[in-house]
Design a protein around this motif. Sequence first.
Motif, PDB file in Angstrom:
ATOM      1  N   GLY A  62      12.552  21.147  31.994  1.00 23.22           N
ATOM      2  CA  GLY A  62      13.028  20.551  30.744  1.00 23.22           C
ATOM      3  C   GLY A  62      14.544  20.416  30.740  1.00 23.22           C
ATOM      4  O   GLY A  62      15.096  19.417  30.264  1.00 23.22           O
ATOM      5  N   ASP A  63      15.234  21.436  31.271  1.00 20.34           N
ATOM      6  CA  ASP A  63      16.690  21.357  31.401  1.00 20.34           C
ATOM      7  C   ASP A  63      17.076  20.195  32.306  1.00 20.34           C
ATOM      8  O   ASP A  63      18.072  19.502  32.064  1.00 20.34           O
ATOM      9  CB  ASP A  63      17.244  22.664  31.991  1.00 20.34           C
ATOM     10  N   LEU A  64      16.303  19.964  33.365  1.00 23.16           N
ATOM     11  CA  LEU A  64      16.577  18.856  34.283  1.00 23.16           C
ATOM     12  C   LEU A  64      16.509  17.520  33.559  1.00 23.16           C
ATOM     13  O   LEU A  64      17.401  16.670  33.705  1.00 23.16           O
ATOM     14  CB  LEU A  64      15.587  18.883  35.441  1.00 23.16           C
ATOM     15  N   ARG A  65      15.469  17.342  32.751  1.00 20.45           N
ATOM     16  CA  ARG A  65      15.328  16.084  32.024  1.00 20.45           C
ATOM     17  C   ARG A  65      16.471  15.885  31.037  1.00 20.45           C
ATOM     18  O   ARG A  65      17.028  14.774  30.914  1.00 20.45           O
ATOM     19  CB  ARG A  65      13.975  16.053  31.299  1.00 20.45           C
ATOM     20  N   ARG A  66      16.828  16.948  30.329  1.00 21.82           N
ATOM     21  CA  ARG A  66      17.913  16.838  29.359  1.00 21.82           C
ATOM     22  C   ARG A  66      19.258  16.574  30.056  1.00 21.82           C
ATOM     23  O   ARG A  66      20.088  15.787  29.579  1.00 21.82           O
ATOM     24  CB  ARG A  66      17.992  18.114  28.508  1.00 21.82           C
ATOM     25  N   THR A  67      19.472  17.216  31.195  1.00 24.95           N
ATOM     26  CA  THR A  67      20.721  17.018  31.939  1.00 24.95           C
ATOM     27  C   THR A  67      20.809  15.604  32.470  1.00 24.95           C
ATOM     28  O   THR A  67      21.869  14.955  32.418  1.00 24.95           O
ATOM     29  CB  THR A  67      20.808  18.026  33.106  1.00 24.95           C
ATOM     30  N   LEU A  68      19.708  15.097  32.982  1.00 27.62           N
ATOM     31  CA  LEU A  68      19.680  13.728  33.502  1.00 27.62           C
ATOM     32  C   LEU A  68      19.932  12.711  32.392  1.00 27.62           C
ATOM     33  O   LEU A  68      20.688  11.741  32.569  1.00 27.62           O
ATOM     34  CB  LEU A  68      18.327  13.468  34.161  1.00 27.62           C
ATOM     35  N   LYS A  69      19.341  12.958  31.226  1.00 28.82           N
ATOM     36  CA  LYS A  69      19.539  12.038  30.105  1.00 28.82           C
ATOM     37  C   LYS A  69      20.986  12.059  29.631  1.00 28.82           C
ATOM     38  O   LYS A  69      21.563  11.021  29.277  1.00 28.82           O
ATOM     39  CB  LYS A  69      18.599  12.424  28.952  1.00 28.82           C
ATOM     40  N   ALA A  70      21.600  13.241  29.623  1.00 29.53           N
ATOM     41  CA  ALA A  70      22.968  13.369  29.106  1.00 29.53           C
ATOM     42  C   ALA A  70      24.027  12.944  30.121  1.00 29.53           C
ATOM     43  O   ALA A  70      25.094  12.457  29.746  1.00 29.53           O
ATOM     44  CB  ALA A  70      23.212  14.819  28.678  1.00 29.53           C
TER      45      ALA A  70
END
Length: 345
Positions: free
Chosen positions: A270-278
């Motif tokens: 989930g952190d990966l997805r949020r980091t990629l989006k940001a």
Amino acid sequence: MGSLPTPRAPAAAGDKASGRTEIDTGEIGRLFEAQRRHLDHFFDHVDLHQAAAFAQALLDAPGAVFFSGVGKSGIVAHKLSQTLASLGFVRSAFLAPIDALHGDIGALFPGDILVLLSKSGSSDELLGLVPCARAKGAYLISVTSVEGNPLAALCDMSIHLPLQGELCPFNLAPVTSTAIQMVFGDTVVAALMAAKKLTREQYAANHPAGKIGKSLIFKVKDVMKKQEQLPLCKEGDMIMDQLTELTSKGCGCLLVVDGNYHLIGTFTDGDLRRTLKANGAAIFNLTVGQMCNRNPRTISPDAMAVEAMQKMESPPSAVQFLPVVDDQNVVIGIVTLHGLVSAGL
């Protein structure tokens, strides 16, 4: 297929032509309220001195404790004997009154207690059992709901369970009396557990199988992943270089550690997805340490597995895993929600 009849579709609600009898919501609500009043009457009038004396007799039993009853009271007696036996500090069993008179009374020895459950206290089967049980040297306790009944008069101890009435429209079917028998018996059992200071470990010893046993026996160290199964990385590792580690271990996270395996933090898919989006393409220049959660929930290997489940489900947000650390914050394992469910917890 063959001669099997075609299943008939359920009648639609309100279809009078079908002749279907329907349950009225208001009526069932009134019945629940009436049952509540019956149970309140029991709670308001139960003799606590009798209850305490009954519990004390079971606690001090020099031998086994047998329960007996006929019909629905017999079913309650059977359940209470099993519950008492499951505590492990007294031998307990159900003694069927008819079978007792045909040989099973041989299980009864001097000093044993025989608890006789009956709403009316007039069951011929129990009245016939009393003199035979007394001849065997048993101590007899009646649990009844009718004042002045013959069974109570024949026993060494008599417990009265106040009964306002049965919920049955004819005041006959035991739909309230058995409820108060069960409530009374189970409450006394709970009092015995408190008096004996029964531990979880003692209770678990008699429940090795099923969800109860597993929740009381299994510790985190019994269900955690360890060693090569752990998704480990260093805080200086690049996020994109750790994708294989993140996805291949089936944990949904990375455990970020230092050179001595002390836990620094966690990084989830989930952190990966949020980091990629940001951050978009800038994610290629980020280290795991820059984006990891440095204050994750953890658990000890000696904690109960059920505690891990509760910790994962606790607010402010549920998690799917917990790093397992020792008292020096060294990572020794990881426990996952999937692993707990697979273990039957």
